[in-house]
Enzyme design. Structure first.
Site, PDB file in Angstrom:
ATOM      1  N   TYR A 172      -3.046  -8.478  -7.512  1.00  0.00           N
ATOM      2  CA  TYR A 172      -3.420  -9.861  -8.636  1.00  0.00           C
ATOM      3  C   TYR A 172      -3.638 -11.270  -8.229  1.00  0.00           C
ATOM      4  O   TYR A 172      -3.959 -11.560  -8.747  1.00  0.00           O
ATOM      5  CB  TYR A 172      -1.588 -10.015  -8.966  1.00  0.00           C
ATOM      6  N   LYS A 194      -0.266   3.386  -1.258  1.00  0.00           N
ATOM      7  CA  LYS A 194      -0.959   4.843  -0.836  1.00  0.00           C
ATOM      8  C   LYS A 194      -1.612   4.224   0.060  1.00  0.00           C
ATOM      9  O   LYS A 194      -3.055   4.201   0.811  1.00  0.00           O
ATOM     10  CB  LYS A 194      -1.871   3.620  -2.395  1.00  0.00           C
ATOM     11  N   ASP A 226       1.879   7.543  -6.166  1.00  0.00           N
ATOM     12  CA  ASP A 226       1.662   8.928  -7.408  1.00  0.00           C
ATOM     13  C   ASP A 226       2.785   9.649  -7.270  1.00  0.00           C
ATOM     14  O   ASP A 226       3.263   9.595  -7.736  1.00  0.00           O
ATOM     15  CB  ASP A 226       0.492   8.951  -7.026  1.00  0.00           C
ATOM     16  N   ASP A 238       4.512  -3.585 -10.617  1.00  0.00           N
ATOM     17  CA  ASP A 238       4.436  -3.931 -11.629  1.00  0.00           C
ATOM     18  C   ASP A 238       4.164  -2.462 -12.702  1.00  0.00           C
ATOM     19  O   ASP A 238       4.955  -2.067 -13.693  1.00  0.00           O
ATOM     20  CB  ASP A 238       3.183  -4.587 -12.185  1.00  0.00           C
ATOM     21  N   ASP A 274       8.381  -0.779 -14.897  1.00  0.00           N
ATOM     22  CA  ASP A 274       8.362  -0.300 -16.663  1.00  0.00           C
ATOM     23  C   ASP A 274       8.718   0.958 -15.991  1.00  0.00           C
ATOM     24  O   ASP A 274       9.789   1.603 -17.643  1.00  0.00           O
ATOM     25  CB  ASP A 274       6.740  -0.655 -16.634  1.00  0.00           C
TER      26      ASP A 274
HETATM   27  C1  IPM Z   1       5.386  -8.191 -15.652  1.00  0.00           C
HETATM   28  C2  IPM Z   1       3.738  -8.450 -16.798  1.00  0.00           C
HETATM   29  C3  IPM Z   1       2.951  -9.111 -16.301  1.00  0.00           C
HETATM   30  C4  IPM Z   1       3.043  -8.682 -14.621  1.00  0.00           C
HETATM   31  C5  IPM Z   1       1.637 -10.086 -17.349  1.00  0.00           C
HETATM   32  C6  IPM Z   1       2.487  -9.730 -18.366  1.00  0.00           C
HETATM   33  C7  IPM Z   1       1.505 -10.868 -16.108  1.00  0.00           C
HETATM   34  O1  IPM Z   1       3.323  -6.608 -16.836  1.00  0.00           O
HETATM   35  O2  IPM Z   1       6.263  -9.087 -15.790  1.00  0.00           O
HETATM   36  O3  IPM Z   1       5.565  -7.229 -15.815  1.00  0.00           O
HETATM   37  O4  IPM Z   1       2.358  -7.687 -14.857  1.00  0.00           O
HETATM   38  O5  IPM Z   1       3.390  -9.064 -13.728  1.00  0.00           O
HETATM   39 MG    MG Z   2       4.893  -5.203 -16.016  1.00  0.00          MG
END
Ligand code: IPM
Ligand code: MG
Length: 360
Positions: A141, A192, A224, A248, A252
């Site tokens: 990032y 990885k 993975d 990240d 999710d």
């Molecule tokens: C998160 C979000 C952020 C990230 C974005 C909005 C930049 O997806 O906080 O997980 O990638 O960190």
């Molecule tokens: Mg995110």
């Protein structure tokens, strides 16, 4: 002692969900005599519209001066065409890096009332309680160099750099080992290392550190496989630690195990425990302004703020309990609504949490 809290609503559903969290904060303020002093500032797309940039200096200064930050979400199609350097997301990333909020805690807990809302079978997710520890200020990032360049043959090439210094790995390792020590004693480091040197070093450092934590069982997993295991048998995990980008993605996936990403709070902490608190989900422009957003992740983020940065554990417990009570009552925003539930809008959900708090 006054607690100075900076609230950054942001874009999309941000203002709606933050408004509900602010109501809840006000309620615990009164109930527990916390002396919260809340101020607001702009970040993301709304800041671009008002000032030309996603992280105005006034916001950054306020963020540095306050005790803790509660953030909604940033971004939306309106600003998608902008140059990467001034996109709304840069406001969020700028806050994380300027405030050195390297330690991101993302707890994925399944409220038993929501077992049916998960896309996985109830027996696979019931009792789920995972903590993802994501490194937040380094990795790909932030690695330099980055950009899009033109090659000699005239073709454009995009590039980013995946880097981690030893000290960065150690400090997130410490957060993760200590979290594992305070929980189930199991830490899975995700990398990885079969392909990327940077994560070979990551693995080496985690192994080295584990000698200092004999009470924590360390394991390693390729990213993975970790993604697969999260949806196959998520309860095998206690604490997971990983870099910025893998974290990240995995968070999710973990969010969905709990029924909805609308349930997942997060804390981003610096070395001293100061933090920014935000839901893991984004600004959901598709449902913004319609009262459909689930405010619970933001409300639960406010609870984490009280616990981790403001040392008001009793108030945090009370908020989490109130959320559970509201779920018991069968109230659900659309994202978590199943047969037999009562569908409610964002504001009704926030009000229900407040009244559960005041009656609890
Ligand atoms: C998160 C979000 C952020 C990230 C974005 C909005 C930049 O997806 O906080 O997980 O990638 O960190
Ligand atoms: Mg995110």
């Amino acid at each position: 002692m006054t607690h100075n809290v900076l609230v950054l609503a942001g874009d999309g559903i941000g203002p709606e969900i933050v408004a509900e969290a602010q109501k809840v904060l006000h309620a615990v303020d009164v109930k527990f005599g916390l002396d919260l002093k809340i101020t607001n500032a702009l970040v993301g797309g709304s800041a671009i519209d008002a000032t030309g940039g996603p992280l105005p200096e006034a916001t950054l200064n306020a963020a540095k001066a306050c005790d803790a930050i509660l953030l909604g979400a940033v971004g939306g199609p309106k600003w998608d065409g902008l140059d990467m350097a001034i996109r709304p997301e840069k406001g969020l990333l700028g806050l994380r890096s300027n405030l050195k909020l390297f330690g991101n805690l993302r707890p994925a807990i399944l409220y038993p009332q929501l077992a049916d809302a998960s896309s996985l079978k109830p027996e696979v997710v019931s009792g789920l309680d995972i903590l993802i520890v994501r490194e937040l200020t380094g990795g790909i990032y932030f690695g330099q160099p980055r950009g899009v360049r033109v090659l000699e043959n005239g073709e454009r090439q995009g590039y980013n750099t995946y880097v981690y210094a030893e000290s960065e790995i150690r400090r997130i390792g410490k957060v993760a080992f200590e979290a594992a020590r305070a929980r189930g004693g199991r830490l899975c480091s995700v990398d990885k290392a079969n392909v990327l040197e940077v994560t070979v070093l990551w693995r080496e450092i985690m192994d080295e550190m584990s000698a200092d934590y004999p009470d924590v069982t360390l394991s390693h997993m390729y990213v993975d496989n970790a993604a697969m295991q999260l949806v196959r048998a998520p309860k095998q995990f206690d604490v997971m630690v990983t870099g910025n980008m893998f974290g990240d993605i995995l968070s999710d996936a973990a969010a969905m195990l709990t029924g909805s990403i609308g349930m997942l709070p997060s804390a981003s902490l610096d070395e001293a425990g100061k933090g920014m608190y935000e839901p893991c989900h984004g600004s959901a422009p598709d449902i913004a302004g319609q009262g459909k957003a689930n405010p619970l992740a933001t409300i639960l983020s406010a609870a984490m703020m009280l616990r981790y940065t403001l040392n008001e554990g009793a108030a945090a417990d009370a908020i989490e309990k109130a959320v559970s009570v509201v779920l018991d009552q069968g109230l659900r925003t659309p994202d978590i609504c199943a047969a037999g539930n009562q569908e409610v809008d964002t504001k009704t959900m926030g009000d229900a949490v407040v009244s559960a708090l005041l009656n609890g």
